[in-house]
Design an enzyme around this catalytic site. Structure first.
Site, PDB file in Angstrom:
ATOM      1  N   ASP A 201      11.914  26.158 -40.924  1.00  0.00           N
ATOM      2  CA  ASP A 201      10.447  26.153 -40.811  1.00  0.00           C
ATOM      3  C   ASP A 201       9.814  25.750 -42.154  1.00  0.00           C
ATOM      4  O   ASP A 201       8.914  24.906 -42.208  1.00  0.00           O
ATOM      5  CB  ASP A 201       9.971  27.547 -40.378  1.00  0.00           C
ATOM      6  CG  ASP A 201       8.460  27.651 -40.271  1.00  0.00           C
ATOM      7  OD1 ASP A 201       7.897  27.237 -39.245  1.00  0.00           O
ATOM      8  OD2 ASP A 201       7.835  28.128 -41.244  1.00  0.00           O
ATOM      9  N   LYS A 205       7.596  22.249 -43.204  1.00  0.00           N
ATOM     10  CA  LYS A 205       6.287  22.268 -43.875  1.00  0.00           C
ATOM     11  C   LYS A 205       6.349  21.521 -45.203  1.00  0.00           C
ATOM     12  O   LYS A 205       5.407  20.819 -45.584  1.00  0.00           O
ATOM     13  CB  LYS A 205       5.847  23.723 -44.094  1.00  0.00           C
ATOM     14  CG  LYS A 205       5.552  24.450 -42.776  1.00  0.00           C
ATOM     15  CD  LYS A 205       5.435  25.947 -43.003  1.00  0.00           C
ATOM     16  CE  LYS A 205       5.127  26.706 -41.726  1.00  0.00           C
ATOM     17  NZ  LYS A 205       5.348  28.158 -41.862  1.00  0.00           N
TER      18      LYS A 205
HETATM   19  N1  HSE Z   1       6.725  31.346 -38.303  1.00  0.00           N
HETATM   20  C1  HSE Z   1       5.822  30.782 -39.231  1.00  0.00           C
HETATM   21  C2  HSE Z   1       5.799  31.642 -40.481  1.00  0.00           C
HETATM   22  C3  HSE Z   1       4.459  30.709 -38.612  1.00  0.00           C
HETATM   23  O1  HSE Z   1       6.280  32.771 -40.442  1.00  0.00           O
HETATM   24  O2  HSE Z   1       5.330  31.178 -41.513  1.00  0.00           O
HETATM   25  C4  HSE Z   1       3.463  29.928 -39.384  1.00  0.00           C
HETATM   26  O3  HSE Z   1       3.843  28.597 -39.522  1.00  0.00           O
END
Ligand code: HSE
Length: 435
Positions: A201, A205
């Site tokens: 994740d 980003k």
């Molecule tokens: N799962 C992601 C986090 C959600 O914990 O940052 C926000 O992008």
């Protein structure tokens, strides 16, 4: 004078979708004033019915493509997540001349270039403020507010779940799995939290942030990844003893002819402001030619903060539409065809200082043997802690902070340390950034 009504559709009424509806309902006159017209929720679509959500009289479909095909809808908000149906939905919406707002970092990290190019070709926007760092307006900051700078580095806590886990482990000694379950219950974690835990994740980003900051095309697989699950409670404690906090960071740095891209747990001096950013908060530290160092801090996940970012994009597009103006169709600030394709520095070449933890026999000559393994590879030692002998343990923990060295050199030194008969088991190794 009559004012225009901009009709929007929402696909997906989960955590973020419900937040968007709440902010729309609360917006009232202030929202209309900012838009210079009104926003009407014309259509919602969810795979399973959500009778508990007040959708303000909007059409309600089980098929998300019904929103893409709805001639009333001018702006489609994609909040279904994933990269399969979501990709087809965004393509369908763009091809039908809809402006699209999405929070889907996975989709844009994998297919951003293709989708941004399609939006430009169709003369519509594809905006994604909510895809990075939740409620922090970092996309707009990098794309617009810092447009007069050359960005040299971006380093951030960009996964709220990971930061929440590290904070709770550090402050309350809680178990990793227990805190992760709470992050899921609070709506912070992804549907499948594997991506929060293994760094995927944050890497997605980072790809978006670095693309914007450096005007570059970057593959989703380009960043080096080490997950937050590689941090043991003992490392949090020892780091603190040495004057550091451990944060899971995404780092992008411009080098002479290449970019460094990496996501990993990092020891940071506790005096740095970013080291104090706890819980679900995110922080993005940007170094840029004009402004110098900038730190943006705010909630990185959750219903209303992420909805706040979605609403920023919706209002920006609606404002242009209400004024009968063409919104800016360049998702990356420039035409996607003009992005560069820089080389990515191999992680083995990336240098940092290092934290090492190992178990070693407490007898004369052992420390000398360990330090020799490091010095063979030109690595100096900054500090060292050896825990006192314990009757219960044949070996004692040894913690070292080294000077800067490339990844390849520390890996070779570690292989030699692990082969010493006086050292038991693997050496834990984390990067240190003094910024
Ligand atoms: N799962 C992601 C986090 C959600 O914990 O940052 C926000 O992008």
């Amino acid at each position: 004078m009559t004012t225009k009504t901009v009709k929007i559709g929402i696909c997906g009424l989960g955590t973020v979708g419900q937040g968007v509806i709440a902010l729309l309902a609360e917006g009232g006159e202030v929202l209309s004033h900012r838009v210079g017209g009104s926003i009407e929720l014309a259509h919602v679509a969810t795979r399973t019915p959500r009778p508990e959500v007040d959708t303000m009289g909007a059409k309600d479909s089980r098929d998300v493509f019904a929103v893409a095909h709805d001639p009333d809808v001018e702006v489609l908000i994609e909040l279904i997540g994933g990269t399969t149906v979501a990709k087809d939905l965004v393509i369908e919406a763009l091809n039908h001349g809809k402006h699209v707002v999405t929070a889907n970092k996975a989709l844009l990290a994998d297919y951003g270039e293709e989708l941004f190019a399609l939006a430009e070709e169709r003369g519509v926007v594809l905006r994604f403020e909510a895809a990075v760092a939740g409620g922090i307006p970092v996309i707009e900051a990098v794309k617009t507010s810092l447009a007069g700078n050359h960005v040299t580095s971006v380093a951030g806590i960009i996964n709220g779940t990971g930061n929440f886990i590290l904070t709770e482990m550090a402050a309350k000694g809680r178990e990793f799995s227990d805190v992760l379950a709470e992050a899921q219950a609070l709506g912070y974690a992804e549907a499948d939290p594997t991506f929060d835990v293994d760094g995927t994740d944050a890497a997605q980003k980072l790809v978006l942030l670095a693309s914007l900051a450096f005007g570059a095309r970057i593959d989703a697989g380009a960043p080096y990844k080490q997950g937050v699950d590689s941090v043991a409670p003992a490392d949090i404690d020892y780091a603190r003893e040495l004057g550091y906090r451990i944060k899971h960071l995404g780092i992008a740095k411009r080098e002479a002819d290449a970019l460094q891209l990496r996501v990993h747990p990092t020891l940071i001096p506790e005096a740095k402001a970013i080291a104090q950013v706890d819980g679900v908060l995110n922080a993005v530290m940007i170094n840029a030619s004009g402004v110098g160092e900038l730190l943006l801090v705010g909630p990185g996940a959750g219903s209303r903060p992420t909805a706040s970012a979605v609403m920023a994009d919706v209002i920006s597009v609606a404002r242009s539409l209400a004024a009968n103006e063409q919104p800016d169709i360049h998702s990356m600030g420039v035409s996607v065809n003009t992005l560069s394709q820089p080389a990515i520095t191999d992680i083995s070449e990336v240098s940092s200082a290092w934290y090492l933890r190992l178990d070693a026999e407490d007898k004369p000559g052992v420390m000398a043997a360990i330090t020799q393994c490091l010095s063979h590879h030109g690595i100096g030692i900054e500090s060292l802690i050896q825990k006192p002998e314990s009757a219960a343990l044949a070996k004692v923990p040894v913690i070292l902070l080294t000077d800067e060295a490339p990844t390849r050199a520390i890996e070779q030194a570690i292989a030699e340390i692990e082969a010493l008969p006086s050292v038991g088991g693997p050496v834990t190794c984390l990067r240190v950034e003094n910024f």
